[in-house]
Scaffold this motif. Sequence first.
Motif, PDB file in Angstrom:
ATOM      1  N   LYS A 296      11.957  -3.673   8.342  1.00 34.69           N
ATOM      2  CA  LYS A 296      11.500  -4.234   6.984  1.00 34.69           C
ATOM      3  C   LYS A 296      12.630  -4.239   6.020  1.00 34.69           C
ATOM      4  CE  LYS A 296       6.468  -3.037   7.268  1.00 34.69           C
ATOM      5  NZ  LYS A 296       5.257  -2.221   6.679  1.00 34.69           N
TER       6      LYS A 296
ATOM      7  N   ASP B 123      13.436  -2.787   3.000  1.00 31.58           N
ATOM      8  CA  ASP B 123      13.749  -1.360   2.589  1.00 31.58           C
ATOM      9  C   ASP B 123      14.302  -0.654   3.698  1.00 31.58           C
ATOM     10  OD1 ASP B 123      13.377   0.396   0.482  1.00 31.58           O
ATOM     11  OD2 ASP B 123      12.033   1.884   1.850  1.00 31.58           O
TER      12      ASP B 123
ATOM     13  N   ASP C 224       9.388  -7.920  -2.535  1.00 34.08           N
ATOM     14  CA  ASP C 224       8.858  -6.878  -2.079  1.00 34.08           C
ATOM     15  C   ASP C 224       9.587  -6.251  -0.677  1.00 34.08           C
ATOM     16  OD1 ASP C 224       7.200  -5.121  -1.002  1.00 34.08           O
ATOM     17  OD2 ASP C 224       5.193  -6.350  -1.078  1.00 34.08           O
TER      18      ASP C 224
ATOM     19  N   ASN D 116       8.625  -3.759   1.170  1.00 35.85           N
ATOM     20  CA  ASN D 116       8.047  -3.333   2.186  1.00 35.85           C
ATOM     21  C   ASN D 116       7.617  -4.596   3.047  1.00 35.85           C
ATOM     22  OD1 ASN D 116       6.911  -0.900   3.534  1.00 35.85           O
ATOM     23  ND2 ASN D 116       4.976  -1.573   2.701  1.00 35.85           N
ATOM     24  N   LYS D 117       8.222  -5.474   3.234  1.00 32.43           N
ATOM     25  CA  LYS D 117       7.827  -6.723   4.014  1.00 32.43           C
ATOM     26  C   LYS D 117       9.059  -6.982   4.786  1.00 32.43           C
ATOM     27  CE  LYS D 117       4.278  -8.724   1.207  1.00 32.43           C
ATOM     28  NZ  LYS D 117       3.776 -10.073   0.718  1.00 32.43           N
TER      29      LYS D 117
END
Length: 338
Positions: A50, A52, A2, A4-5
Motif C-alpha cells: 500500500k 503508506d 488515500d 491506505n490503498k
Amino acid sequence: MDRNKYLYVYSNIFFTKGYTRTMVYDCCTQRTLFFENAFYALLDEFRKHKIDSIINKYANVDVLGFAEFLVSNNFASLVNDISLFPTLKKVWFSPNEMENAIIDIDSTSNHNYKKISEELQALHCAHLEIRIFYDADIQKLSNIARHFYKADFKSVDIIVKYKEGINPPDYLQLAAQYPPLSIFVYEAPSDTYHKSLIDTTYHGIGFVCYLKQKIEATTDCGIINRSSFCLPSSISNFTEGILKNKCLNRKLSITVDGQIKNCPCMSKAYGNIRDHSIAEIFRSNEFQKYWDITKDEIRVCKDCEYRYICNDCRAFVTDIYDKPLKCKYNPYKQKWEE
C-alpha cells in the motif's frame, strides 16, 4: 489521495528505463511522458504494498507526488485489493506466419506477381508494401495491383514516384478498384492527403497520400528520429518491441531483380524468387536467425528509453549488435542530433 490503498498501474501502460530517464508509454492513446529514474523502483513496490508503507520505506523519495503523477495522467488508479489485477505476462503472438513483405520494382523488373501473391498468401502475410522506383502510369499500377486483389492481405500499399498527368482522382479510383490498396506518391509538389472513395465500406484503406519526400533507392531508409517511430497501438504491438526485433521479425523483401532478403538494404540474399519458393527460404533457420535480436541486446540501444517503440535497423550497422548508424539519438546525453 488515500494512502491506505494500492496503486494499480493499468496493463496498457509500459515503462522503459533508459540511462538518464524513464519513458511512460500508453498503448491506448499512443502518448509518451518521462520521469526521473529515481522513481522507477517504486513501480515494483506498487504491485506489493500500500502507498503508506511505501512512503515509510522511501523517506527520501516523493512517493505521493509520483503516485499523483500516474493517477492524474490516467496511467493508474487506487484500488483496495491489488491481487484482483494480476500482472500480464509479456508474450507476443501473431496468427500470421509472415507479418510484412516488401516488393521492390524498377523499370527493369520482371517479377511474376501472380506467383509472389500466391506464395505470400500461403504464408498468411498480413501487410504488403510495393515500392516502385520510377513514375509508373496507371495501367502499370493496375497490372500490378490486380494480382493482390481479393486476397487475404490486411493492407497493400503502393509507393510510387509522382507522374505528371496523373491526378488524385485517378489514384483514388485505382485504390477503390483493388481493396485493400492504398497509394503513396513521393516527390509530389506538396504533402496532401486524399480520403478514400470506399472509406464507409473499407475503413482505413483506399486513401492516397502525396509526399514531397524524395526516395531515390532502397538505401533511403533506416533513419531513426522522432518522426520515424511507429507508435504501438496495442499491448501486442508493444511487447513485440520487447521480445522481438521489430526491424526483421517475420518480414521478407524481394529486390528489384528478385533476390529474397530479410530487408532490402541488407547485403545477404538467400536466393532468387525465380529459383526458390518464398516459404522454403522464409522458414529456414538461416533466414530467421535475426528475428530474436532484442533491443536489450544491442549496444547503446539497451540504454535508450525509446528502445521498445523504435523500429530499429539491422541493415546499416557496423556489427549486427551495434546501434543503427542512422540513429540520431544519444541516450547518454538525452539529446537528438537533428
